[in-house]
Motif scaffolding. Structure first.
Motif, short mmCIF file in Angstrom:
data_model
loop_
_atom_site.label_atom_id
_atom_site.label_comp_id
_atom_site.label_asym_id
_atom_site.label_seq_id
_atom_site.Cartn_x
_atom_site.Cartn_y
_atom_site.Cartn_z
N GLY A 106 -61.10 7.65 -10.96
CA GLY A 106 -60.28 8.03 -9.80
C GLY A 106 -58.79 8.11 -10.10
N CYS A 107 -58.44 8.07 -11.39
CA CYS A 107 -57.03 8.12 -11.78
C CYS A 107 -56.42 9.48 -11.41
CB CYS A 107 -56.88 7.92 -13.29
SG CYS A 107 -57.18 6.23 -13.80
N ILE A 108 -55.13 9.44 -11.06
CA ILE A 108 -54.38 10.66 -10.73
C ILE A 108 -54.49 11.68 -11.88
CG2 ILE A 108 -52.00 11.51 -10.58
CD1 ILE A 108 -51.45 9.14 -8.67
N ILE B 91 -47.92 6.77 -13.63
CA ILE B 91 -48.61 7.13 -12.40
C ILE B 91 -49.95 7.83 -12.67
CG2 ILE B 91 -46.50 7.31 -11.03
CD1 ILE B 91 -47.59 10.46 -11.14
N GLY B 92 -50.11 8.36 -13.88
CA GLY B 92 -51.38 9.02 -14.22
C GLY B 92 -52.56 8.07 -14.08
N HIS B 93 -52.28 6.78 -14.23
CA HIS B 93 -53.36 5.79 -14.17
C HIS B 93 -53.24 4.91 -12.94
CE1 HIS B 93 -54.68 7.39 -17.90
NE2 HIS B 93 -53.44 7.30 -18.34
N MET B 94 -52.90 5.57 -11.83
CA MET B 94 -53.04 4.95 -10.51
C MET B 94 -54.09 5.78 -9.78
SD MET B 94 -49.05 4.50 -9.50
CE MET B 94 -49.32 3.73 -7.90
N PRO C 271 -64.63 9.39 -14.85
CA PRO C 271 -64.08 8.25 -15.58
C PRO C 271 -62.87 8.67 -16.43
CG PRO C 271 -66.46 8.43 -15.91
CD PRO C 271 -66.02 9.67 -15.21
N CYS C 272 -61.92 7.76 -16.55
CA CYS C 272 -60.68 8.03 -17.29
C CYS C 272 -60.68 7.23 -18.59
CB CYS C 272 -59.51 7.62 -16.40
SG CYS C 272 -57.90 7.90 -17.15
N GLY C 273 -59.94 7.70 -19.56
CA GLY C 273 -59.83 7.01 -20.85
C GLY C 273 -59.30 5.60 -20.72
N CYS C 274 -58.61 5.31 -19.62
CA CYS C 274 -58.04 3.97 -19.43
C CYS C 274 -59.10 2.97 -18.98
CB CYS C 274 -56.89 4.01 -18.42
SG CYS C 274 -57.43 4.24 -16.71
N GLY C 275 -60.31 3.48 -18.66
CA GLY C 275 -61.39 2.56 -18.26
C GLY C 275 -61.66 2.60 -16.77
ZN LIG Z 1 -56.69 6.26 -16.07
#
Ligand SMILES: [Zn+2]
Length: 295
Positions: free
Chosen positions: A175-177, A151-154, A168-172
């Motif tokens: 707005g990630c949780i 859920i961290g990457h929703m 920005p998130c490490g997943c690319g």
């Molecule tokens: Zn993420």
């Protein structure tokens, strides 16, 4: 005596622990992670051998690793392209189930911790990162792609600007949780609202002393966490959410978040319990041992 061994492959060490059939820890050993694949396998072998020397042959062995795919781990480049699970199964002459750390922790909570006697348990991790694992009827559901519980990457549901900047998130993605409720996000929110700097631990201490600014920041923060929990409630609708990680002892967390999630949930009074996890850093190795038992 029946017992199970769990191995936890962390960023810098391999921890192994043996548990008896009642879940009592018999022994725990940790060794630094070596530099080569051959030495890595040898370290795993030695850890299991030492535990078995002391407690007899284990009925099962399970592994907790910080990644869903046993062959890919950015921290341990020598694992790339190797089939670690197969090689450990050859080494130990038995099936060796793998789970990522969130799933292992969720399993430990579901079977022996705060989630015991609940059918649907979501094990939430809130700290430097945010993630989770889902256990249904005593079994981890990792998902077809190993993505279950990520859920961290929703994106945060019902996002408003006052929830903080969507960095920005490490997943690319943006707005990630994780980027809105992890420890760094709480510190950023504190800075935005007060103009001062404090980390999550300091904010918690200030709030415990009744500091008005810290309480105001947490008040805002718990609304953001409640929104994040809508991703869990609407996707998994668990009986209970167990919370582990560095943010799991924030003052008021377990009262304030459920109080607010009814505002956003489709049903107005979700019955899901929201409680602190029982096991801290040892949840992974315990869950790995349980994975072996159930696998
Ligand atoms: Zn993420």
């Amino acid at each position: 005596m029946e017992h199970a061994i769990g191995l936890d492959i962390g960023g810098s060490k391999i921890a192994g622990a043996a548990f008896d059939e009642k879940g009592r820890e018999l022994a725990q050993i940790a060794r630094p992670i070596p530099d080569s694949y051959e030495d890595f396998l040898e370290t795993c072998r030695v850890v299991v051998w030492q535990l078995e020397q002391a407690h007899g042959q284990a009925d099962s062995i399970g592994v907790c690793a910080p990644y869903a795919d046993a062959n890919v781990c950015a921290n341990l480049p020598f694992l790339v392209g190797k089939n670690l699970r197969r090689d450990l199964e050859i080494l130990f002459s038995r099936s060796v189930p793998f789970g990522n750390d969130a799933n292992c922790a969720a399993l430990a909570e579901a079977l022996e911790g705060a989630g015991k006697n609940h059918r649907a348990v979501f094990g939430l991790i809130m700290g430097t990162g945010v993630g989770g694992g889902f256990v249904l009827n005593g079994q981890v559901w990792a998902g077809t792609n190993g993505l279950c519980g990520e859920i961290g990457h929703m994106a945060l549901p019902y996002y408003e600007e006052s929830d903080g900047e969507r960095v920005p998130c490490g997943c690319g993605q943006t707005g990630c949780i994780e980027k809105l409720i992890a420890g760094a996000a709480l510190a950023r929110l504190y800075q935005t609202l007060t103009g001062r700097e404090a980390d999550a631990k300091q904010i918690a201490e200030q709030a415990r002393r009744g500091d008005a600014d810290a309480l105001r920041v947490l008040d805002r923060y718990y609304t953001i966490v409640a929104k994040a929990m809508i991703a869990v409630l609407h996707s998994f609708d668990p009986d209970i959410i167990t919370v582990s990680g560095g943010l799991n002892s924030l003052p008021g967390l377990y009262e304030e978040v459920p109080k607010r999630w009814g505002r956003y949930a489709v049903c107005k009074n979700p019955a899901t319990k929201f409680v602190p996890a029982t096991f801290g850093a040892t949840a992974g190795v315990r869950g790995a041992a349980l994975l072996g038992k159930n696998g």
